[in-house]
Design a protein around this motif. Structure first.
Motif, PDB file in Angstrom:
ATOM      1  N   ASN A   2     -25.047  26.515 -24.925  1.00 53.28           N
ATOM      2  CA  ASN A   2     -26.239  26.195 -24.154  1.00 53.28           C
ATOM      3  C   ASN A   2     -27.321  25.559 -25.027  1.00 53.28           C
ATOM      4  O   ASN A   2     -28.008  24.635 -24.627  1.00 53.28           O
ATOM      5  N   LYS A   3     -27.459  26.068 -26.238  1.00 50.48           N
ATOM      6  CA  LYS A   3     -28.499  25.577 -27.133  1.00 50.48           C
ATOM      7  C   LYS A   3     -28.185  24.188 -27.682  1.00 50.48           C
ATOM      8  O   LYS A   3     -29.078  23.359 -27.883  1.00 50.48           O
ATOM      9  N   TYR A   4     -26.908  23.947 -27.937  1.00 47.94           N
ATOM     10  CA  TYR A   4     -26.514  22.693 -28.571  1.00 47.94           C
ATOM     11  C   TYR A   4     -25.760  21.744 -27.624  1.00 47.94           C
ATOM     12  O   TYR A   4     -25.128  20.796 -28.082  1.00 47.94           O
ATOM     13  N   GLY A   5     -25.868  21.991 -26.318  1.00 50.88           N
ATOM     14  CA  GLY A   5     -25.174  21.137 -25.354  1.00 50.88           C
ATOM     15  C   GLY A   5     -25.488  19.659 -25.502  1.00 50.88           C
ATOM     16  O   GLY A   5     -24.573  18.828 -25.656  1.00 50.88           O
ATOM     17  N   PRO A   6     -26.770  19.260 -25.479  1.00 46.35           N
ATOM     18  CA  PRO A   6     -27.104  17.840 -25.633  1.00 46.35           C
ATOM     19  C   PRO A   6     -26.610  17.250 -26.948  1.00 46.35           C
ATOM     20  O   PRO A   6     -26.172  16.101 -27.000  1.00 46.35           O
ATOM     21  N   ARG A   7     -26.673  18.057 -28.007  1.00 47.91           N
ATOM     22  CA  ARG A   7     -26.210  17.579 -29.313  1.00 47.91           C
ATOM     23  C   ARG A   7     -24.701  17.328 -29.297  1.00 47.91           C
ATOM     24  O   ARG A   7     -24.220  16.319 -29.834  1.00 47.91           O
ATOM     25  N   LEU A   8     -23.944  18.238 -28.679  1.00 50.10           N
ATOM     26  CA  LEU A   8     -22.499  18.055 -28.543  1.00 50.10           C
ATOM     27  C   LEU A   8     -22.185  16.817 -27.709  1.00 50.10           C
ATOM     28  O   LEU A   8     -21.319  16.008 -28.051  1.00 50.10           O
ATOM     29  N   TYR A   9     -22.898  16.668 -26.611  1.00 47.33           N
ATOM     30  CA  TYR A   9     -22.674  15.547 -25.693  1.00 47.33           C
ATOM     31  C   TYR A   9     -22.962  14.218 -26.399  1.00 47.33           C
ATOM     32  O   TYR A   9     -22.153  13.285 -26.339  1.00 47.33           O
ATOM     33  N   ASN A  10     -24.099  14.133 -27.056  1.00 49.63           N
ATOM     34  CA  ASN A  10     -24.452  12.891 -27.754  1.00 49.63           C
ATOM     35  C   ASN A  10     -23.512  12.603 -28.915  1.00 49.63           C
ATOM     36  O   ASN A  10     -23.208  11.440 -29.207  1.00 49.63           O
ATOM     37  N   MET A  58     -15.329  21.937 -20.850  1.00 48.97           N
ATOM     38  CA  MET A  58     -15.455  22.403 -19.464  1.00 48.97           C
ATOM     39  C   MET A  58     -16.757  23.170 -19.243  1.00 48.97           C
ATOM     40  O   MET A  58     -17.456  22.964 -18.250  1.00 48.97           O
ATOM     41  N   HIS A  59     -17.091  24.077 -20.177  1.00 49.75           N
ATOM     42  CA  HIS A  59     -18.312  24.869 -20.025  1.00 49.75           C
ATOM     43  C   HIS A  59     -19.548  23.975 -20.073  1.00 49.75           C
ATOM     44  O   HIS A  59     -20.508  24.179 -19.326  1.00 49.75           O
ATOM     45  N   LEU A  60     -19.506  22.956 -20.948  1.00 50.16           N
ATOM     46  CA  LEU A  60     -20.619  22.017 -21.042  1.00 50.16           C
ATOM     47  C   LEU A  60     -20.796  21.265 -19.730  1.00 50.16           C
ATOM     48  O   LEU A  60     -21.917  21.070 -19.264  1.00 50.16           O
ATOM     49  N   ASP A  61     -19.672  20.851 -19.121  1.00 49.76           N
ATOM     50  CA  ASP A  61     -19.728  20.152 -17.846  1.00 49.76           C
ATOM     51  C   ASP A  61     -20.330  21.037 -16.755  1.00 49.76           C
ATOM     52  O   ASP A  61     -21.124  20.586 -15.936  1.00 49.76           O
ATOM     53  N   LYS A  62     -19.927  22.304 -16.738  1.00 49.56           N
ATOM     54  CA  LYS A  62     -20.442  23.231 -15.721  1.00 49.56           C
ATOM     55  C   LYS A  62     -21.935  23.463 -15.914  1.00 49.56           C
ATOM     56  O   LYS A  62     -22.704  23.502 -14.947  1.00 49.56           O
ATOM     57  N   SER A  63     -22.341  23.626 -17.148  1.00 53.91           N
ATOM     58  CA  SER A  63     -23.756  23.830 -17.452  1.00 53.91           C
ATOM     59  C   SER A  63     -24.566  22.592 -17.085  1.00 53.91           C
ATOM     60  O   SER A  63     -25.654  22.685 -16.516  1.00 53.91           O
TER      61      SER A  63
END
Length: 212
Positions: A2-10, A58-63
């Motif tokens: 949750n904390k690093y979602g945008p960082r992972l995505y980018n 998958m969890h990142l997509d759901k979040s």
């Protein structure tokens, strides 16, 4: 996560852009059917890769679906393939040119790789109307118009009315078969309209005069 979602995505986005840049560099050196086959092969690899990545994220997509911060991983994969590979100017130009030449060859009785053409057009449909309609369908219909204008101009003076209409009917059937083989169904009515207009409507008076 949750904390690093945008960082992972980018990070995923930037890494994929670099990878697809190198893929596009290789494809850009090709032409003709070799280019089509390379695009087909690399697109299949890209889809499989993003299918695996989608499972991992998958969890990142759901979040993300709840917060609506960015596009889904699946949409990201399509966007990156579209912008980094297919719509690179040299690749897109050669891609469309090759398909149009293959279709023209078919209309002139040549044999082409129908399954390869289908794979490329299915990819374009996957990438949306921006690619299928704007990049492919519009120039395809223009090429069709030019082809049948030239053919009709030659045949109208050499065939009698029944023979000409029989030829027109055959051509229309061939184009409907083409839709069934590899074009999107929405292209069917547009394609039929072009053929009917260029082959029959534009020469209607000449046909009437020759029949009387």
């Amino acid at each position: 996560m949750n904390k690093y979602g945008p960082r992972l995505y980018n990070g995923l986005k930037k890494t994929t852009e670099v990878h697809l840049g190198s893929v596009a560099d290789r494809i850009e050196k090709l032409s003709g059917e070799a280019l089509l086959k390379a695009v087909e092969h690399e697109y299949e690899r890209h889809k499989k890769s993003f299918s695996i990545i989608r499972e991992i994220f998958m969890h990142l997509d759901k979040s993300n679906a709840k917060q609506r911060q960015f596009k889904s991983v699946h949409e990201l994969g399509l966007d990156l393939w579209r912008t980094s590979v297919v719509r690179r100017p040299v690749i897109l130009s050669r891609l469309i040119e090759t398909i149009l030449k293959m279709v023209e060859g078919e209309r002139n009785g040549e044999i082409s790789d129908v399954m390869l053409t289908r794979s490329i057009i299915v990819m374009m449909v996957d990438l949306g109307a921006e690619v299928y309609i704007k990049d492919f369908e519009i120039p395809f219909l223009e090429a069709t118009k030019s082809f049948y204008e030239l053919e009709a101009a030659k045949l109208i003076d050499t065939l009698n009315c029944p023979e000409y209409l029989q030829h027109a009917e055959m051509r229309l059937k061939q184009e409907f078969d083409r839709v069934d083989m590899y074009l999107h169904k929405t292209t069917g009515p547009k394609l039929a309209g072009v053929v009917e207009n260029r082959v029959v409507a534009c020469h209607a008076q000449t046909l009437i005069d020759s029949a009387t």
